[in-house]
Structure formats: C-alpha cells, structure tokens
Enzyme design. Structure first.
Site, PDB file in Angstrom:
ATOM      1  N   GLY A  87      22.941 -11.199 -60.150  1.00  0.00           N
ATOM      2  CA  GLY A  87      22.591 -10.096 -59.374  1.00  0.00           C
ATOM      3  C   GLY A  87      23.628  -9.476 -58.776  1.00  0.00           C
ATOM      4  O   GLY A  87      23.780  -8.135 -58.880  1.00  0.00           O
ATOM      5  N   ALA A  88      24.551 -10.274 -57.960  1.00  0.00           N
ATOM      6  CA  ALA A  88      25.572  -9.806 -57.490  1.00  0.00           C
ATOM      7  C   ALA A  88      26.573 -10.978 -57.237  1.00  0.00           C
ATOM      8  O   ALA A  88      26.256 -12.014 -57.151  1.00  0.00           O
ATOM      9  CB  ALA A  88      25.256  -9.040 -56.186  1.00  0.00           C
ATOM     10  N   MET A  89      27.674 -10.466 -56.733  1.00  0.00           N
ATOM     11  CA  MET A  89      28.587 -11.789 -56.058  1.00  0.00           C
ATOM     12  C   MET A  89      29.241 -11.209 -54.950  1.00  0.00           C
ATOM     13  O   MET A  89      30.009  -9.882 -54.679  1.00  0.00           O
ATOM     14  CB  MET A  89      29.822 -11.651 -57.108  1.00  0.00           C
ATOM     15  N   GLU A  90      29.654 -12.162 -54.186  1.00  0.00           N
ATOM     16  CA  GLU A  90      29.832 -11.720 -52.498  1.00  0.00           C
ATOM     17  C   GLU A  90      31.407 -11.628 -52.239  1.00  0.00           C
ATOM     18  O   GLU A  90      31.798 -11.869 -51.096  1.00  0.00           O
ATOM     19  CB  GLU A  90      29.282 -12.735 -51.543  1.00  0.00           C
ATOM     20  N   HIS A 132      21.217 -10.102 -48.767  1.00  0.00           N
ATOM     21  CA  HIS A 132      21.966 -11.431 -49.188  1.00  0.00           C
ATOM     22  C   HIS A 132      23.690 -11.483 -49.325  1.00  0.00           C
ATOM     23  O   HIS A 132      23.959 -12.243 -48.846  1.00  0.00           O
ATOM     24  CB  HIS A 132      21.357 -11.542 -50.499  1.00  0.00           C
ATOM     25  N   GLU A 133      23.934 -10.625 -50.043  1.00  0.00           N
ATOM     26  CA  GLU A 133      25.559 -10.495 -50.203  1.00  0.00           C
ATOM     27  C   GLU A 133      26.320 -10.290 -48.963  1.00  0.00           C
ATOM     28  O   GLU A 133      27.304 -10.743 -48.908  1.00  0.00           O
ATOM     29  CB  GLU A 133      25.857  -9.447 -51.310  1.00  0.00           C
ATOM     30  N   GLU A 162      24.081 -20.483 -50.514  1.00  0.00           N
ATOM     31  CA  GLU A 162      23.229 -19.644 -51.361  1.00  0.00           C
ATOM     32  C   GLU A 162      21.798 -19.694 -50.273  1.00  0.00           C
ATOM     33  O   GLU A 162      20.996 -18.803 -50.344  1.00  0.00           O
ATOM     34  CB  GLU A 162      22.976 -20.053 -52.645  1.00  0.00           C
ATOM     35  N   HIS A 218      26.559 -13.346 -47.056  1.00  0.00           N
ATOM     36  CA  HIS A 218      27.865 -14.191 -47.518  1.00  0.00           C
ATOM     37  C   HIS A 218      29.050 -13.834 -46.992  1.00  0.00           C
ATOM     38  O   HIS A 218      30.013 -14.748 -47.137  1.00  0.00           O
ATOM     39  CB  HIS A 218      27.791 -14.019 -49.159  1.00  0.00           C
TER      40      HIS A 218
END
Length: 828
Positions: A264-267, A298-299, A321, A302
């Site tokens: 979905g995404a990367m932090e 969420h990201e 996570e 992180h």
C-alpha cells in the site's frame, strides 16, 4: 575491472550474520552516485563510497548488480572473484576504512530495487526505489541490515526536465544534476529515490514543506485530490506532535504516488511512496478516502515507529507495523474527518483472523525470523491487524497515560538508533506499568485465537473464553458484553476483564442475543451459544450499531470457514439483513465476502443460483440507497461483478439504464467491461475500451479481463504469462492471476489445477521477493475445492518449493481444506 554477476540466486541475510556484522562495524557515511541519463537502457550506473570502522579483520558488503566495474578497499583493488551471490567479501580491514563499489545495476519491473515504469498514456519514464526488505543492494552497495544506520549523500544525474526526490531535500547541482542529503541517519531498507517527469502539488504546514507527486498523466486527478491529502497530512502531523511530544525529525515530507507499487505504501523517511491507485481516476467513496487516510496516517506513524527508532532485527517487526497500524487508525478517528475503527474491524481484523488460524500463524512479537526472507513471510495480518488489536488491549490494560508516557521515553531514549522489544517494555515499566512481562507473554509471545462464547445460566448467561487448543486461555480480555433486543437495540451489559475461564452476567428481560465483545475491543473469535445463529437471524435485520454488526459479520465468516455454520444459512443471514445496513464500508466488505458463499463454499452445481441471490442482494442495496450515494455505488459495483445478464451489462457499458445518480467514469466502465468479457470473451469491447483509455490502469484491467475470457486459447495465453518470463509489469501479472480461475469456468480451468502445483515453484527461476509469493497466492485454485486438489497441494508441499511459494501454498491449502470440510458437512 568488469565481470558479470555470477548468479541471480542470492542467499538471504541470516540473523547470526547480521549480529556478527553489527558487532564488527560502525557505518559512518554512505555516498551514492547514480547515472540515470539513459532510463530506457536495461541498466544504470551506481557508484557507492562507504566509510566505516571495523573491529574485525573481515566482513562482506551487499551488491546485487549486473556488473561489478570497480571495487577498492582503502585504495587497494578487491579481487573480482570475491563477488559471489550478491556479496563482495572483504578482508584486511583497518580500524577506519573507505570502500568504493561501482557497477551496472538492472532496472526492475517487479516493484523492488530501482523500478522503471513507462506510462502508456504518454510514453514518459518514471523511476522509484524500493529498498525493503533486502532490495537496497539492487541499486547501490551497502551493509544491508536494519541496525547498521548511516548518514547518506546522493548525487544523481538524470534528464534535466525530471523531478528528483529522496529522503532529504533535493538541491540542483547543475543541469541534470541533483544532490540529496538526508538530515538524519537511515537504515538501508527505507532509503529511496523518486525520479521522473512527475507532476507535483506543494504545501506547507507547521514549518514542514509538503509535496505530493504523481505521474504527469494523473496531474488533474492529483490536483482534485490535493485538498483532502493536505488536510489529512496536516491533521496527522498535529496529532502525532501532540501525542508523542517529539517533532517530526526528517525535514521535508514528500508523498509520491508511484506506479506498480507492491505494498500500500512504504514509510521512507521524508519521502513516503504509495501505490498510485490512491489518486483516484474515478469516483471514490468516503470509505475509500478513509482507507487512504488511514494509510497516510499509518506511514506517518512510521516516521516515529521504525524510522526514528528502528527494530534491531526483523524479529521485532511488530515494533514497526503493529504500532503504525494502531496509531494510523487512532489518528484518523481522533484527528481527521474519517473514523476508521469500523473499517479496521470488518476488513483488517478478518484479514488477521485468517492468518492467525492458519498453519503459518506466529506470535505478534519474536517471530523467530532466522533470515530476512523468512521475515518477509511474516508481514501479514498478524503483524498488522492482530498486533494493532492487541495494542488496543494494552491501552486498556495500562491506561492511556502510561501507554503514551512509555512511548515518549522510548522515542527520546532510542532516537535515531535501534531497539528491541525488551527496551520498549523497560520504557513502559519506567512510566508505571506493572507486571507487563506476564501480559506480554500472554498476548505477544503466543499464537492463535481464543474463542469467546455465551451459555445460559441461572443469572442470565455466562461468557466463556477458551484458548486456541480448546483449553484455558492465559490472555486477559478487556471487553464489554452487550445485549440486543428484538428491535435491534444494543445495551451494554457489563465491562469486565475475562481471565481464562468464565464470567456470569445478568441479562435483562427482552434480550434476544448476547454479544460477548459488544464493542469489538478484543482479539478473539466470537460465538453466540448453542442457539446463537437463530438468535442472530432474529435480530440482525434491525441492528444499526456498527460495532455489533462488525462482530456478528466477522463471526459469520469465521464460522463458515470453521465448518460450523452452513454457508447456505450464512447466505440467508446476509440476504435478510444487509439491505438495511447503512455504512458503506460494511456493505462493501460483507457483499464482497459473500461471494465466497457462491464460490469455494458452494457445490459447483449450486454456484449460479447462489450468485444470482448475491446479485439480487446487490441490486436491493442499490434500490434502497439514495441516488448518487456511496452506498449505491458500492451496491452497483457488486451487482456488476455478480451479473449474468449480458444484455444488461452491454447496456451499462454503453452508459444506458444506469441507476439514477450513477454515471460511468473510467474505472466504473472497466468494472462493467471486465465482467462482460468474462462472460462473453468479447475482444471487440475490450479493444474499444482500450482505445478510449490508454492508461497503465487500463492495461491492468485489460490483463485481468483477458485472463478471464472463457476460451481455451485465452487460458493458455494467460497461463504462459503466469509461468514464464516476460517484460509485462508486475501489476498486469497480478491481474492475470486474479482473472484466471473464475466461477462458472471450472471445467475450462480444470487442467490448470494440477499444472499450478506442478509449475508454480519454477517461477522462482525468474521472479523473486514480493512478486514471487504474490503471484503464487493470487493464482491459487481456491475454486477447485475437492479432495483431489487437497492431495495435489499436499504432494507439492512434500517436494522442494521456494519459501515464498511454500508459504502461499500452505495458507492456500488451509483455506482449501476448510472449504472442503464445509462442503463435506453441509453439501455431502
């Protein structure tokens, strides 16, 4: 020195190797020079200078290039034969060292390393780097493990008209040249680069420069979505600053929506990458925007959980996570206009429940990952959804003040470093937590789900809890028991902490159904007593309380999987109640889940009739929704997916006879076209739609539609794409896997069930990482729910399968066995 890579099969870094290297090295600085001036070539130039101190005479550096053109250690050439299997062995280390490694690196098409995408809409090339989990060495040389943080500097040469972004401010250094210097030390797995003719929207909030970026062909869509993106981002920053007491430490904050993104995404600190489907090409519902908001939050979480303080080894990935999952939902609900705990309950918790009851289940913390590849398999519903649900229990156990105070200590004590679970426990203990080790042992170091149930008693009812093995549970469940009367009204009966046995409760007269977890607060399977499903049927059509609806519908799905509830009865429950349910996220998820009752949990001969019932239910949702509402759109999407009426689908595809308030956009058009092509194999309508929409999203839709065509030639063509190398994008391969096995085509696809188990393991010869496992999972023949398929899966598992494929087959077999058990019990 020029030598080709001796192998494409790379060993995964073992934990013992990482511990040895971390004890020996301190990495001070990493300078990466990239030449991206020929993005249409197969490779690009990468030169890395690493400055590090060593307390051992030898080590190795990770480098997964196509060619090694230079390697010097302290000015001395490193013999090229020391480059084996993606590692360059080093010896004769001094106390202080300078290592230079240069070579040609391959652009990727699988979403890892430096990924290249050519936008079919305009032919423009876009790049982004994904370094997670062990993909960083695919684009620069590094000591690739989370606990060897370093300061980075990037010098990038690229076409002068491009935008170049990364973990630090991008500074022009001449025509076609950029310098990027991240402000703080980074672990390799979240180092990134985004480069290409991206379209951008910029803003500023609380002294933080914000950037939002997307392919130029999506510029208009980004500009339309920008106000919501800015608002969610700004409110999330305010929330985390207030809660954590530590300001965001990584300078600018860019969010790049990139093509073909696997997750979905990367932090990545300072430059978060998202899948570009979050920049909507068609109409999006509030629930979809809420889902996007929770990913944004969420990201951002992180940036503290994972980026500021990083786990020492993947064994503690929950420190990343689970916390980001919990905080993202908490932030959205408390600080934005998107309350998302209902979405968490109905979608995310069910995902986690499936994982926690599978043979591959594992504890939330201390997963036992012996190497990085094993850790990748544990990025699942347990690490995300179960971990977040358990954290909600922890907040109830500690109290929010102690919970937050411990986190603040954790961030300040371990800032820009690495930490383990024990160090977080120490911070909570310093904040006033008592007996936390026992709580953690019960909740975080055990696997599987408890079961909450009710039984009649003289006082009214008894709420019971049993562990995964049917015996006593050591876990304390903080929950609210609720009662539901005949009119659907929900009344809290008692708040309690259930500790391993049973609790009697008083039940008022008129209560029809007792819900053991009436606010969806804990992590457990829920049942409703011996006559529970008849009680559920009596009240479900009139219940409006969202938490109770979540608990009941999750229990229905779980009981079907457990072969304790007849799928036909479950279909009756959903059909009798869903048309009155109002929240769009509940309608969307429950309608989607109901399709399984017309698929693997249905005898093949009964699937058309059950699908017709699902279609009628979806139309009832459409008819009972206000014109133009999100709920109407959700019902219509499912009505399209379940329709068997070719003439009506053709009318809808032409924009005729649509429900009042609905209009076709590009994405809704493809929804209709995909189903029409699945039923008819009509290539003409597919070609016409592609002629009108040349986007990469259209290419993905078309790939799914082609795979779903009901002809032998189409299936063979799709199978080649799944099992042989190609230059097709990962997204198109995933879509092909999704479209292959379809209800109503069981006879056509029957030969491929055996071929799946015989051939899927060999795809490891040309796929790796995320893509390898994802294709295997998406293509699993769940619809072939019979003893023969079970036997084929068991035989495959008895052989030699690559780990990512093995994990998907293990989990697929578990679901297959559940469907077979249900069919044997209720349809035999």
């Amino acid at each position: 020195m020029t030598t080709p890579s001796p192998t494409r099969r790379y060993p995964s870094l073992r934990r013992t190797e990482a511990e040895t290297r971390a004890a020996a090295l301190t990495v001070d600085a990493v300078e990466v020079e990239l030449d991206l001036t020929a993005p249409d070539a197969a490779t690009f130039g990468s030169r890395t200078t690493l400055r590090f101190s060593s307390r051992a005479p030898e080590t190795f550096v990770d480098f997964r290039g196509e060619e090694l053109t230079e390697a010097t250690l302290n000015g001395r050439p490193v013999p090229p034969e020391r480059w084996q299997a993606g590692r360059l062995a080093l010896d004769g280390l001094a106390a202080e060292n300078t290592l230079v490694v240069a070579g040609r690196m391959a652009y990727s098409s699988d979403g890892e390393g430096l990924h290249r995408h050519v936008d079919p809409a305009d032919g423009a090339t876009y790049l982004y780097a994904m370094s997670f989990l062990d993909a960083a060495p695919r684009w620069f040389a590094c000591f690739d493990q989370p606990d060897l943080k370093a300061r980075y500097r990037f010098a990038v040469t690229a076409p002068p008209e491009w935008t170049v972004l990364g973990n630090g401010p991008s500074e022009p250094a001449g025509p076609g040249r950029w310098t990027l210097v991240p402000p703080e030390p980074l672990s390799t797995y979240f180092v990134t680069l985004v480069a290409g003719p991206y379209a951008s929207v910029t803003a500023e909030h609380d002294g933080i420069e914000l950037g939002f970026h997307v392919r130029a062909s999506l510029r208009r869509e980004l500009e339309a979505e920008a106000p919501d993106l800015v608002e969610v981002t700004a409110r999330s920053f305010d929330f985390y600053h207030r809660l954590f007491g530590v300001r965001y430490p990584f300078g600018e904050y860019h969010q790049a929506f990139v093509p073909d993104f696997n997750a979905g995404a990367m932090e990545n600190p300072g430059c978060v990458t998202f899948r570009d489907s979050f920049v909507y090409r068609g109409r999006a519902t509030d629930a979809e925007r809420a889902g996007r908001a929770s990913v944004i939050a969420h990201e951002m979480a992180h940036q503290w959980f994972g980026d500021l303080v990083t786990m020492r080894w993947w064994d503690d990935l929950w420190l990343n996570e689970s916390f980001a999952e919990y905080m993202g939902h908490r932030c959205c609900t408390d600080a934005t206009r998107y309350p998302v705990w209902t979405e968490f309950g109905i979608r995310r918790k069910n995902w986690g429940a499936v994982a926690d009851q599978a043979p591959s289940t594992h504890p939330v913390a201390g997963t036992g990952a012996v190497d990085a590849a094993a850790a990748l398999q544990d990025f699942d519903g347990i690490s995300y959804a179960k971990g977040a649900a358990v954290l909600r229990q922890l907040v109830a156990y500690l109290g929010d003040d102690v919970f937050v105070a411990g986190l603040r200590t954790y961030f300040t004590r371990h800032a820009f470093g690495n930490a383990e679970f024990a160090e977080l426990i120490a911070c909570w203990t310093d904040a006033g937590a008592v007996d936390l080790e026992a709580w953690a042992a019960a909740w975080l170091r055990t696997a599987g789900m408890d079961t909450l149930d009710v039984a009649p008693a003289a006082t009214g009812a008894v709420v019971t809890v049993t562990g995964p093995d049917g015996g006593p549970s050591p876990r304390p469940h903080a929950l609210t028991v609720a009662g539901v009367d005949a009119a659907g009204a929900v009344t809290p009966l008692v708040d309690l902490v259930l500790r391993g046995d049973a609790a009697p409760i008083a039940v008022p007269d008129g209560t029809v159904l007792v819900v053991p977890d009436g606010t969806d607060a804990t992590w457990a399977r829920v049942r409703f007593g011996a006559d529970g499903w008849s009680d559920v049927a009596a009240v479900l059509p009139t219940v409006e309380d969202e938490a109770v609806l979540v608990v009941v519908h999750n229990a229905v799905r779980d009981a079907v999987r457990d072969a304790t509830l007849d799928p036909a009865v479950a279909l009756d429950l959903v059909t009798a109640s869903l048309a009155g349910v109002q929240p769009e996220v509940l309608v969307t998820v429950v309608l989607g889940a109901t399709s399984a009752l017309a698929g693997p949990y249905s005898p093949v001969a009964e699937r058309p009739e059950r699908l017709a019932r699902l279609h009628a239910l979806a139309l009832a949702v459409v008819d009972s929704s206000p014109a133009g509402s999100d709920r109407q759109l959700a019902g219509f999407r499912q009505a399209v997916a379940s329709s068997a009426d070719v003439d009506r689908l053709r009318a809808w595809a032409a924009g005729h006879d649509l429900p009042p308030g609905l209009a076709l956009d590009s994405e809704l058009t493809w929804t209709v076209v995909e189903r029409l092509v699945e039923l008819t194999g009509d290539d003409a309508v597919l070609d016409r739609t592609l002629a009108q929409d040349s986007s990469s999203s259209a290419a993905v839709h078309a790939a799914r539609a082609r795979a779903a065509r009901p002809t032998a030639a189409a299936k063979e063509e799709a199978w080649r794409l799944l099992t042989q190398p190609s230059e097709v994008s990962a997204y198109e391969v995933y879509a092909t896997a999704e479209g292959f096995f379809r209800a109503g085509q069981e006879e056509l696809t029957a030969p491929y069930v055996e071929r799946y188990f015989a051939e899927i393991g060999a795809t490891a010869e040309f796929r790796r990482g995320w893509a390898l496992g994802r294709v295997a999972g998406l293509a699993f023949p769940h619809l072939a729910a019979d003893a023969r398929t079970v036997a084929l899966a068991e035989r495959a598992l008895a052989g030699d399968l690559p780990d990512p494929v093995r994990r998907e087959v293990v989990d697929g077999l578990d679901l297959l066995r559940r469907a077979v058990a249900s069919l044997e019990r209720f349809a035999g």
